[in-house]
Design a protein around this motif. Structure first.
Motif, PDB file in Angstrom:
ATOM      1  N   PHE A 121       0.893  -1.158   0.000  1.00  0.00           N
ATOM      2  CA  PHE A 121       0.000   0.000   0.000  1.00  0.00           C
ATOM      3  C   PHE A 121       0.931   1.207   0.000  1.00  0.00           C
ATOM      4  CE2 PHE A 121      -4.287  -1.665   1.453  1.00  0.00           C
ATOM      5  CZ  PHE A 121      -3.952  -3.009   1.456  1.00  0.00           C
ATOM      6  N   THR A 122       1.363   1.613  -1.194  1.00  0.00           N
ATOM      7  CA  THR A 122       2.379   2.671  -1.270  1.00  0.00           C
ATOM      8  C   THR A 122       1.925   3.782  -2.211  1.00  0.00           C
ATOM      9  OG1 THR A 122       3.576   1.341  -2.918  1.00  0.00           O
ATOM     10  CG2 THR A 122       4.325   1.165  -0.630  1.00  0.00           C
ATOM     11  N   THR A 123       2.655   3.948  -3.314  1.00  0.00           N
ATOM     12  CA  THR A 123       2.306   4.954  -4.325  1.00  0.00           C
ATOM     13  C   THR A 123       2.255   4.244  -5.681  1.00  0.00           C
ATOM     14  OG1 THR A 123       4.605   5.455  -4.859  1.00  0.00           O
ATOM     15  CG2 THR A 123       3.609   6.728  -3.057  1.00  0.00           C
ATOM     16  N   PRO A 124       1.611   4.844  -6.692  1.00  0.00           N
ATOM     17  CA  PRO A 124       1.553   4.192  -8.007  1.00  0.00           C
ATOM     18  C   PRO A 124       2.937   3.845  -8.559  1.00  0.00           C
ATOM     19  CG  PRO A 124      -0.065   5.956  -7.908  1.00  0.00           C
ATOM     20  CD  PRO A 124       0.734   6.054  -6.639  1.00  0.00           C
ATOM     21  N   GLU A 125       3.893   4.774  -8.459  1.00  0.00           N
ATOM     22  CA  GLU A 125       5.238   4.508  -9.013  1.00  0.00           C
ATOM     23  C   GLU A 125       5.886   3.335  -8.272  1.00  0.00           C
ATOM     24  OE1 GLU A 125       4.661   7.731  -7.359  1.00  0.00           O
ATOM     25  OE2 GLU A 125       3.500   8.072  -9.170  1.00  0.00           O
ATOM     26  N   ALA A 126       5.772   3.355  -6.950  1.00  0.00           N
ATOM     27  CA  ALA A 126       6.395   2.295  -6.152  1.00  0.00           C
ATOM     28  C   ALA A 126       5.731   0.947  -6.437  1.00  0.00           C
ATOM     29  CB  ALA A 126       6.310   2.640  -4.662  1.00  0.00           C
ATOM     30  N   SER A 127       4.411   0.925  -6.553  1.00  0.00           N
ATOM     31  CA  SER A 127       3.720  -0.356  -6.792  1.00  0.00           C
ATOM     32  C   SER A 127       4.097  -0.950  -8.140  1.00  0.00           C
ATOM     33  CB  SER A 127       2.196  -0.177  -6.695  1.00  0.00           C
ATOM     34  OG  SER A 127       1.825   0.000  -5.360  1.00  0.00           O
ATOM     35  N   LEU A 128       4.310  -0.078  -9.108  1.00  0.00           N
ATOM     36  CA  LEU A 128       4.732  -0.570 -10.431  1.00  0.00           C
ATOM     37  C   LEU A 128       6.106  -1.259 -10.319  1.00  0.00           C
ATOM     38  CD1 LEU A 128       4.046  -0.683 -13.400  1.00  0.00           C
ATOM     39  CD2 LEU A 128       5.133   1.554 -13.684  1.00  0.00           C
ATOM     40  N   TRP A 129       6.999  -0.593  -9.613  1.00  0.00           N
ATOM     41  CA  TRP A 129       8.347  -1.144  -9.393  1.00  0.00           C
ATOM     42  C   TRP A 129       8.259  -2.455  -8.615  1.00  0.00           C
ATOM     43  CZ3 TRP A 129      13.061  -2.189 -10.283  1.00  0.00           C
ATOM     44  CH2 TRP A 129      14.019  -2.375  -9.296  1.00  0.00           C
ATOM     45  N   PHE A 130       7.436  -2.481  -7.558  1.00  0.00           N
ATOM     46  CA  PHE A 130       7.321  -3.705  -6.749  1.00  0.00           C
ATOM     47  C   PHE A 130       6.674  -4.836  -7.555  1.00  0.00           C
ATOM     48  CE2 PHE A 130       7.301  -0.622  -2.994  1.00  0.00           C
ATOM     49  CZ  PHE A 130       8.634  -0.862  -2.706  1.00  0.00           C
ATOM     50  N   SER A 131       5.803  -4.484  -8.512  1.00  0.00           N
ATOM     51  CA  SER A 131       5.170  -5.549  -9.312  1.00  0.00           C
ATOM     52  C   SER A 131       6.231  -6.242 -10.170  1.00  0.00           C
ATOM     53  CB  SER A 131       4.027  -4.993 -10.171  1.00  0.00           C
ATOM     54  OG  SER A 131       4.528  -4.257 -11.260  1.00  0.00           O
ATOM     55  N   GLU A 132       7.200  -5.471 -10.647  1.00  0.00           N
ATOM     56  CA  GLU A 132       8.275  -6.079 -11.454  1.00  0.00           C
ATOM     57  C   GLU A 132       9.171  -6.958 -10.577  1.00  0.00           C
ATOM     58  OE1 GLU A 132       9.903  -2.665 -13.473  1.00  0.00           O
ATOM     59  OE2 GLU A 132       8.029  -2.418 -14.587  1.00  0.00           O
ATOM     60  N   LEU A 133       9.471  -6.466  -9.374  1.00  0.00           N
ATOM     61  CA  LEU A 133      10.296  -7.265  -8.447  1.00  0.00           C
ATOM     62  C   LEU A 133       9.573  -8.545  -8.006  1.00  0.00           C
ATOM     63  CD1 LEU A 133      12.018  -4.755  -5.980  1.00  0.00           C
ATOM     64  CD2 LEU A 133      12.907  -5.773  -8.082  1.00  0.00           C
ATOM     65  N   ALA A 134       8.278  -8.425  -7.734  1.00  0.00           N
ATOM     66  CA  ALA A 134       7.509  -9.603  -7.291  1.00  0.00           C
ATOM     67  C   ALA A 134       7.433 -10.633  -8.410  1.00  0.00           C
ATOM     68  CB  ALA A 134       6.097  -9.180  -6.853  1.00  0.00           C
ATOM     69  N   ALA A 135       7.302 -10.133  -9.647  1.00  0.00           N
ATOM     70  CA  ALA A 135       7.259 -11.052 -10.798  1.00  0.00           C
ATOM     71  C   ALA A 135       8.594 -11.798 -10.923  1.00  0.00           C
ATOM     72  CB  ALA A 135       6.962 -10.266 -12.071  1.00  0.00           C
ATOM     73  N   GLN A 136       9.709 -11.058 -10.756  1.00  0.00           N
ATOM     74  CA  GLN A 136      11.041 -11.700 -10.837  1.00  0.00           C
ATOM     75  C   GLN A 136      11.207 -12.746  -9.743  1.00  0.00           C
ATOM     76  OE1 GLN A 136      14.180  -8.738 -10.702  1.00  0.00           O
ATOM     77  NE2 GLN A 136      13.155  -7.586 -12.323  1.00  0.00           N
ATOM     78  N   ALA A 137      10.739 -12.398  -8.536  1.00  0.00           N
ATOM     79  CA  ALA A 137      10.920 -13.301  -7.386  1.00  0.00           C
ATOM     80  C   ALA A 137       9.842 -14.383  -7.335  1.00  0.00           C
ATOM     81  CB  ALA A 137      10.901 -12.488  -6.083  1.00  0.00           C
ATOM     82  N   ARG A 138       8.814 -14.244  -8.226  1.00  0.00           N
ATOM     83  CA  ARG A 138       7.685 -15.206  -8.264  1.00  0.00           C
ATOM     84  C   ARG A 138       6.986 -15.307  -6.902  1.00  0.00           C
ATOM     85  NH1 ARG A 138       9.019 -14.811 -13.065  1.00  0.00           N
ATOM     86  NH2 ARG A 138       9.269 -16.518 -14.539  1.00  0.00           N
ATOM     87  N   VAL A 150       3.802 -13.790  -4.210  1.00  0.00           N
ATOM     88  CA  VAL A 150       2.459 -13.196  -4.211  1.00  0.00           C
ATOM     89  C   VAL A 150       2.585 -11.680  -4.000  1.00  0.00           C
ATOM     90  CG1 VAL A 150       0.325 -13.043  -2.867  1.00  0.00           C
ATOM     91  CG2 VAL A 150       1.362 -15.292  -3.344  1.00  0.00           C
ATOM     92  N   HIS A 151       1.841 -10.926  -4.801  1.00  0.00           N
ATOM     93  CA  HIS A 151       1.853  -9.459  -4.655  1.00  0.00           C
ATOM     94  C   HIS A 151       0.423  -8.996  -4.349  1.00  0.00           C
ATOM     95  CE1 HIS A 151       3.139  -5.318  -6.545  1.00  0.00           C
ATOM     96  NE2 HIS A 151       3.022  -5.273  -5.234  1.00  0.00           N
ATOM     97  N   VAL A 152       0.230  -8.428  -3.174  1.00  0.00           N
ATOM     98  CA  VAL A 152      -1.089  -7.879  -2.798  1.00  0.00           C
ATOM     99  C   VAL A 152      -0.982  -6.356  -2.894  1.00  0.00           C
ATOM    100  CG1 VAL A 152      -2.822  -7.670  -0.978  1.00  0.00           C
ATOM    101  CG2 VAL A 152      -1.559  -9.827  -1.273  1.00  0.00           C
ATOM    102  N   ILE A 153      -1.769  -5.776  -3.786  1.00  0.00           N
ATOM    103  CA  ILE A 153      -1.661  -4.331  -4.057  1.00  0.00           C
ATOM    104  C   ILE A 153      -2.933  -3.603  -3.623  1.00  0.00           C
ATOM    105  CG2 ILE A 153      -1.209  -2.562  -5.791  1.00  0.00           C
ATOM    106  CD1 ILE A 153      -0.106  -4.757  -7.622  1.00  0.00           C
ATOM    107  N   GLY A 154      -2.765  -2.678  -2.672  1.00  0.00           N
ATOM    108  CA  GLY A 154      -3.902  -1.855  -2.242  1.00  0.00           C
ATOM    109  C   GLY A 154      -3.795  -0.424  -2.732  1.00  0.00           C
ATOM    110  N   THR A 155      -2.655  -0.090  -3.324  1.00  0.00           N
ATOM    111  CA  THR A 155      -2.393   1.291  -3.781  1.00  0.00           C
ATOM    112  C   THR A 155      -3.462   1.746  -4.773  1.00  0.00           C
ATOM    113  OG1 THR A 155      -0.051   0.764  -3.585  1.00  0.00           O
ATOM    114  CG2 THR A 155      -0.625   2.758  -4.820  1.00  0.00           C
ATOM    115  N   THR A 156      -3.909   2.994  -4.632  1.00  0.00           N
ATOM    116  CA  THR A 156      -4.916   3.556  -5.540  1.00  0.00           C
ATOM    117  C   THR A 156      -4.302   4.700  -6.362  1.00  0.00           C
ATOM    118  OG1 THR A 156      -5.672   5.020  -3.786  1.00  0.00           O
ATOM    119  CG2 THR A 156      -6.839   2.917  -4.042  1.00  0.00           C
ATOM    120  N   GLY A 157      -5.071   5.204  -7.313  1.00  0.00           N
ATOM    121  CA  GLY A 157      -4.603   6.328  -8.132  1.00  0.00           C
ATOM    122  C   GLY A 157      -3.663   5.886  -9.243  1.00  0.00           C
ATOM    123  N   ILE A 158      -3.670   4.601  -9.585  1.00  0.00           N
ATOM    124  CA  ILE A 158      -2.774   4.071 -10.624  1.00  0.00           C
ATOM    125  C   ILE A 158      -3.378   4.352 -12.010  1.00  0.00           C
ATOM    126  CG2 ILE A 158      -1.741   1.927 -11.537  1.00  0.00           C
ATOM    127  CD1 ILE A 158      -1.675   0.881  -8.646  1.00  0.00           C
TER     128      ILE A 158
END
Ligand code: NDP
Ligand SMILES: O=C(O)C1=N[C@H](C(=O)O)C[C@H](O)C1
Length: 271
Positions: free
Chosen positions: A77-94, A96-104
């Motif tokens: 639950f961060t910011t749109p820019e950070a969640s985008l970055w974390f989605s790439e890291l979570a995908a690399q690490a395989r 689970v990514h739970v995203i609550g961030t809004t305003g994306i």
């Protein structure tokens, strides 16, 4: 099965602290990391102390890569820019990514969906049971009522919130549009000012209030001639979102990659 290892990103934020508390208090999960942005005053602090739940030996760091490698899921639950970055890291690490961030933005939503092809991702503008149920009720009401009922979505949040309309308001608007069988983007009215003329039939209006410490209040109003139906939800405590996020991580554990919603987690899909 062993406890699911979860890392909280944005650990020093309002939701970050609520998430650390939920992970500490709920069964089946354990805090494996706590991440803050470079330069944050929280770096080096004990995560449990930061959240007010007592020292837990997990230090807040900026090394997301190492924390993700040691975790099975990330609560974000961060910011749109950070969640985008974390989605790439979570995908690399395989993991689970739970995203609550809004305003994306729509473009970043697509990039997050693409990352979701490599790891199970649960994303929702509101992780509470109550709001997800309210969205189903709104969908049903919009299906049952014709355009003689004008739909307006109202929301109020604390003065620190930076995006509008809220993710939840958009969820409710989308549910109403689905129920009515119309496209939200072409029919939504985000603001009114000056001589607006009479309300066009079939539009879905949004009204945003900000102030004080309000956790989150939403209403979907169906206004007809001589009567009004109002479906409301009042969040009294951030723990409802944090507990929902932990529940989502546990639900997604061991699941094939894909992008899921909180309605999937709560079994409300298609209701
Ligand atoms: N889906 C849901 O159920 C809910 C969603 N939300 C959403 O969650 C988001 C966060 O809300 P809230 O907790 O109130 O906001 P806060 O601003 O309190 O918290 C966000 C945190 O993320 C940190 N952060 C920013 N960038 C990074 C980064 N690159 N790496 C690590 N940490 C970072 C911020 O640090 P710093 O402040 O130092 O910049 C801050 O600590 C919002 O989008 C909000 O709408 C909120 C409640 C429920
Ligand atoms: O920023 C918040 O605080 C909240 N954000 C979410 C939203 O945008 O709807 C969920 C909740 O209402 C609190």
């Amino acid at each position: 099965m062993s406890d699911m290892r979860l890392v909280v990103v944005g650990a020093g934020g309002r939701m970050g602290r609520a998430l650390i508390t939920a992970v500490t208090e709920m069964d089946g999960v354990v805090l494996s990391g706590a991440i803050e942005r470079e330069g944050s005053d929280c770096l080096g602090m004990d995560a449990g102390t930061l959240a007010g739940v007592g020292e837990n030996g997990v230090a807040v760091t900026e090394d997301a890569l190492a924390a993700f490698a040691a975790s099975e899921g990330v609560l974000d639950f961060t910011t749109p820019e950070a969640s985008l970055w974390f989605s790439e890291l979570a995908a690399q690490a395989r993991i689970v990514h739970v995203i609550g961030t809004t305003g994306i933005s729509a473009e970043d939503e697509e990039r997050i969906a693409a990352a979701g092809r490599h790891c199970a991702t649960v994303k929702s503008g509101n992780m509470s049971l109550g709001v997800n149920l309210a969205a189903q009720l709104v969908r049903e009401a919009a299906r049952a009522l014709d355009e003689d009922f004008d739909i307006e979505v109202l929301e109020m949040h604390h003065k620190h919130k930076v995006d509008a309309p809220s993710g939840t308001a958009l969820m409710l608007g989308r549910a109403a549009a689905e129920g009515r069988g119309i496209d939200l983007d072409s029919r939504s009215v985000r603001s009114r000012d000056g001589i607006t003329g009479p309300r066009p039939k079939g539009d879905i209006g949004f009204a945003t209030l900000r102030g004080g410490s309000v956790v989150g209040e939403h209403s979907a109003v169906f206004a007809g001639e001589g009567e009004r139906i109002v479906i409301s939800h009042i969040a009294q405590d951030r723990s409802i979102f944090a507990r929902g996020a932990v529940k989502a991580a546990l639900w997604a554990r061991g699941r094939k990659p894909g992008l899921f919603s909180m309605a999937d987690v709560l079994g409300l899909t298609g209701a």
